[in-house]
Design a protein around this motif. Structure first.
Motif, PDB file in Angstrom:
ATOM      1  N   LYS A  46       0.828  -1.208   0.000  1.00 23.05           N
ATOM      2  CA  LYS A  46       0.000   0.000   0.000  1.00 23.05           C
ATOM      3  C   LYS A  46       0.863   1.259   0.000  1.00 23.05           C
ATOM      4  N   LYS A  47       1.959   1.238   0.757  1.00 24.73           N
ATOM      5  CA  LYS A  47       2.844   2.401   0.824  1.00 24.73           C
ATOM      6  C   LYS A  47       3.508   2.653  -0.522  1.00 24.73           C
ATOM      7  N   VAL A  48       3.988   1.592  -1.163  1.00 18.71           N
ATOM      8  CA  VAL A  48       4.671   1.747  -2.455  1.00 18.71           C
ATOM      9  C   VAL A  48       3.695   2.208  -3.539  1.00 18.71           C
ATOM     10  N   LEU A  49       2.506   1.606  -3.576  1.00 18.35           N
ATOM     11  CA  LEU A  49       1.545   1.976  -4.610  1.00 18.35           C
ATOM     12  C   LEU A  49       0.948   3.362  -4.385  1.00 18.35           C
ATOM     13  N   SER A  50       0.895   3.806  -3.141  1.00 13.90           N
ATOM     14  CA  SER A  50       0.425   5.166  -2.849  1.00 13.90           C
ATOM     15  C   SER A  50       1.418   6.205  -3.354  1.00 13.90           C
ATOM     16  N   GLY A  51       2.680   5.807  -3.465  1.00 11.40           N
ATOM     17  CA  GLY A  51       3.715   6.718  -3.931  1.00 11.40           C
ATOM     18  C   GLY A  51       3.754   6.902  -5.436  1.00 11.40           C
ATOM     19  N   VAL A  52       2.964   6.135  -6.185  1.00 14.41           N
ATOM     20  CA  VAL A  52       2.925   6.293  -7.637  1.00 14.41           C
ATOM     21  C   VAL A  52       2.293   7.635  -7.963  1.00 14.41           C
ATOM     22  N   LYS A  53       2.921   8.373  -8.868  1.00 20.70           N
ATOM     23  CA  LYS A  53       2.437   9.703  -9.231  1.00 20.70           C
ATOM     24  C   LYS A  53       1.040   9.605  -9.835  1.00 20.70           C
ATOM     25  N   GLY A  54       0.097  10.351  -9.277  1.00 16.58           N
ATOM     26  CA  GLY A  54      -1.268  10.377  -9.781  1.00 16.58           C
ATOM     27  C   GLY A  54      -2.224   9.438  -9.072  1.00 16.58           C
ATOM     28  N   ALA A  55      -1.733   8.621  -8.155  1.00 18.25           N
ATOM     29  CA  ALA A  55      -2.596   7.668  -7.434  1.00 18.25           C
ATOM     30  C   ALA A  55      -3.462   8.428  -6.435  1.00 18.25           C
ATOM     31  N   LYS A  56      -4.766   8.246  -6.531  1.00 17.29           N
ATOM     32  CA  LYS A  56      -5.703   8.892  -5.607  1.00 17.29           C
ATOM     33  C   LYS A  56      -6.072   7.969  -4.457  1.00 17.29           C
ATOM     34  N   LEU A  62      -6.014  -8.648   1.086  1.00 15.55           N
ATOM     35  CA  LEU A  62      -5.104  -9.752   1.385  1.00 15.55           C
ATOM     36  C   LEU A  62      -5.723 -11.092   1.023  1.00 15.55           C
ATOM     37  N   LYS A  63      -7.014 -11.248   1.260  1.00 15.92           N
ATOM     38  CA  LYS A  63      -7.680 -12.523   1.012  1.00 15.92           C
ATOM     39  C   LYS A  63      -7.657 -12.884  -0.483  1.00 15.92           C
ATOM     40  N   GLN A  64      -7.914 -11.909  -1.357  1.00 17.32           N
ATOM     41  CA  GLN A  64      -7.914 -12.168  -2.799  1.00 17.32           C
ATOM     42  C   GLN A  64      -6.544 -11.968  -3.437  1.00 17.32           C
ATOM     43  N   GLN A  65      -5.567 -11.489  -2.664  1.00 17.16           N
ATOM     44  CA  GLN A  65      -4.226 -11.195  -3.192  1.00 17.16           C
ATOM     45  C   GLN A  65      -4.326 -10.143  -4.298  1.00 17.16           C
ATOM     46  N   LYS A  66      -5.105  -9.089  -4.047  1.00 20.86           N
ATOM     47  CA  LYS A  66      -5.398  -8.091  -5.068  1.00 20.86           C
ATOM     48  C   LYS A  66      -5.113  -6.688  -4.549  1.00 20.86           C
ATOM     49  N   ALA A  67      -4.502  -5.869  -5.411  1.00 22.64           N
ATOM     50  CA  ALA A  67      -4.296  -4.458  -5.109  1.00 22.64           C
ATOM     51  C   ALA A  67      -4.923  -3.648  -6.240  1.00 22.64           C
ATOM     52  N   THR A  68      -5.697  -2.626  -5.883  1.00 22.06           N
ATOM     53  CA  THR A  68      -6.368  -1.791  -6.864  1.00 22.06           C
ATOM     54  C   THR A  68      -5.947  -0.350  -6.655  1.00 22.06           C
ATOM     55  N   VAL A  69      -5.441   0.269  -7.723  1.00 21.43           N
ATOM     56  CA  VAL A  69      -5.003   1.658  -7.674  1.00 21.43           C
ATOM     57  C   VAL A  69      -5.944   2.469  -8.552  1.00 21.43           C
ATOM     58  N   THR A  70      -6.499   3.542  -7.996  1.00 25.14           N
ATOM     59  CA  THR A  70      -7.398   4.413  -8.736  1.00 25.14           C
ATOM     60  C   THR A  70      -6.808   5.812  -8.773  1.00 25.14           C
ATOM     61  N   GLY A  71      -6.879   6.442  -9.946  1.00 25.58           N
ATOM     62  CA  GLY A  71      -6.370   7.800 -10.090  1.00 25.58           C
ATOM     63  C   GLY A  71      -5.872   8.031 -11.497  1.00 25.58           C
ATOM     64  N   PHE A  72      -5.091   9.071 -11.654  1.00 25.14           N
ATOM     65  CA  PHE A  72      -4.524   9.416 -12.954  1.00 25.14           C
ATOM     66  C   PHE A  72      -3.191   8.686 -13.108  1.00 25.14           C
ATOM     67  N   VAL A  73      -3.262   7.367 -13.234  1.00 20.99           N
ATOM     68  CA  VAL A  73      -2.062   6.533 -13.250  1.00 20.99           C
ATOM     69  C   VAL A  73      -1.956   5.752 -14.556  1.00 20.99           C
ATOM     70  N   ASP A  74      -0.749   5.311 -14.836  1.00 23.41           N
ATOM     71  CA  ASP A  74      -0.473   4.465 -15.987  1.00 23.41           C
ATOM     72  C   ASP A  74      -0.247   3.041 -15.473  1.00 23.41           C
ATOM     73  N   ALA A  75      -0.803   2.065 -16.165  1.00 23.12           N
ATOM     74  CA  ALA A  75      -0.715   0.670 -15.723  1.00 23.12           C
ATOM     75  C   ALA A  75       0.732   0.190 -15.659  1.00 23.12           C
ATOM     76  N   LYS A  76       1.554   0.623 -16.605  1.00 19.66           N
ATOM     77  CA  LYS A  76       2.959   0.191 -16.616  1.00 19.66           C
ATOM     78  C   LYS A  76       3.714   0.724 -15.395  1.00 19.66           C
ATOM     79  N   LYS A  77       3.428   1.959 -15.014  1.00 21.59           N
ATOM     80  CA  LYS A  77       4.106   2.532 -13.845  1.00 21.59           C
ATOM     81  C   LYS A  77       3.663   1.840 -12.560  1.00 21.59           C
ATOM     82  N   VAL A  78       2.398   1.479 -12.483  1.00 23.14           N
ATOM     83  CA  VAL A  78       1.895   0.773 -11.302  1.00 23.14           C
ATOM     84  C   VAL A  78       2.544  -0.603 -11.207  1.00 23.14           C
TER      85      VAL A  78
END
Length: 151
Positions: A46-56, A62-78
């Motif tokens: 969560k800390k690393v993905l929050s640091g991506v430029k444009g992440a809102k 943890l149960k689904q092993q899934k992280a979702t990033v919403t904002g003005f982000v690029d998939a490659k950068k995430v």
């Protein structure tokens, strides 16, 4: 104001409109399947993905092993940021069960998938029903009022 003055006014108006048009970024939602074992892993991701430029916002499940990033982000950068954690990660490979015509075909059915999800596929033979299959599916559907008489 003559024709020349009108043309000059329109020319200035159009040229200023071109300068003010900037490409606006769209809000994206990027989902990643990332291997996490404990709450410490969740905090790190969560800390690393929050640091991506444009992440809102960043949601980590943890149960689904899934992280979702919403904002003005690029998939490659995430993805690059997620890989920097040292965890095994890949784009979220699952779609809802109802989106696939044949959810139990090899290559689509996955035992490790979360409940009510199957693997996404681009194969048109699996993703869509042919007309004959669609006819039989609709014949025995719960939405068909004559289905009870057929059975």
């Amino acid at each position: 104001m003559g024709v020349a003055g009108t043309l000059e006014f329109l020319s200035d108006l159009l040229s200023s409109a071109k300068r003010s048009k900037k490409k606006k970024k769209q809000v994206n939602t990027v989902a990643i399947k990332i291997r996490m074992d404990c709450e410490g892993c969740v905090r790190k991701v969560k800390k690393v993905l929050s640091g991506v430029k444009g992440a809102k916002s960043v949601d980590v499940d943890l149960k689904q092993q899934k992280a979702t990033v919403t904002g003005f982000v690029d998939a490659k950068k995430v993805m690059k940021a997620a890989k920097s954690t040292g965890k095994k990660c890949e784009p979220w490979p699952y779609v809802p069960y109802a989106m696939v015509a044949h959810p139990y075909v090899a290559g689509v059915y996955d035992k490790k998938a979360p409940p009510n999800f199957v693997r996404a596929t681009n194969d048109p033979a699996i993703a869509n029903l042919n007309p004959m299959e669609e006819q039989f599916t609709l014949m025995f559907s719960d939405e068909n009022p004559n289905a009870c008489s057929i059975m």
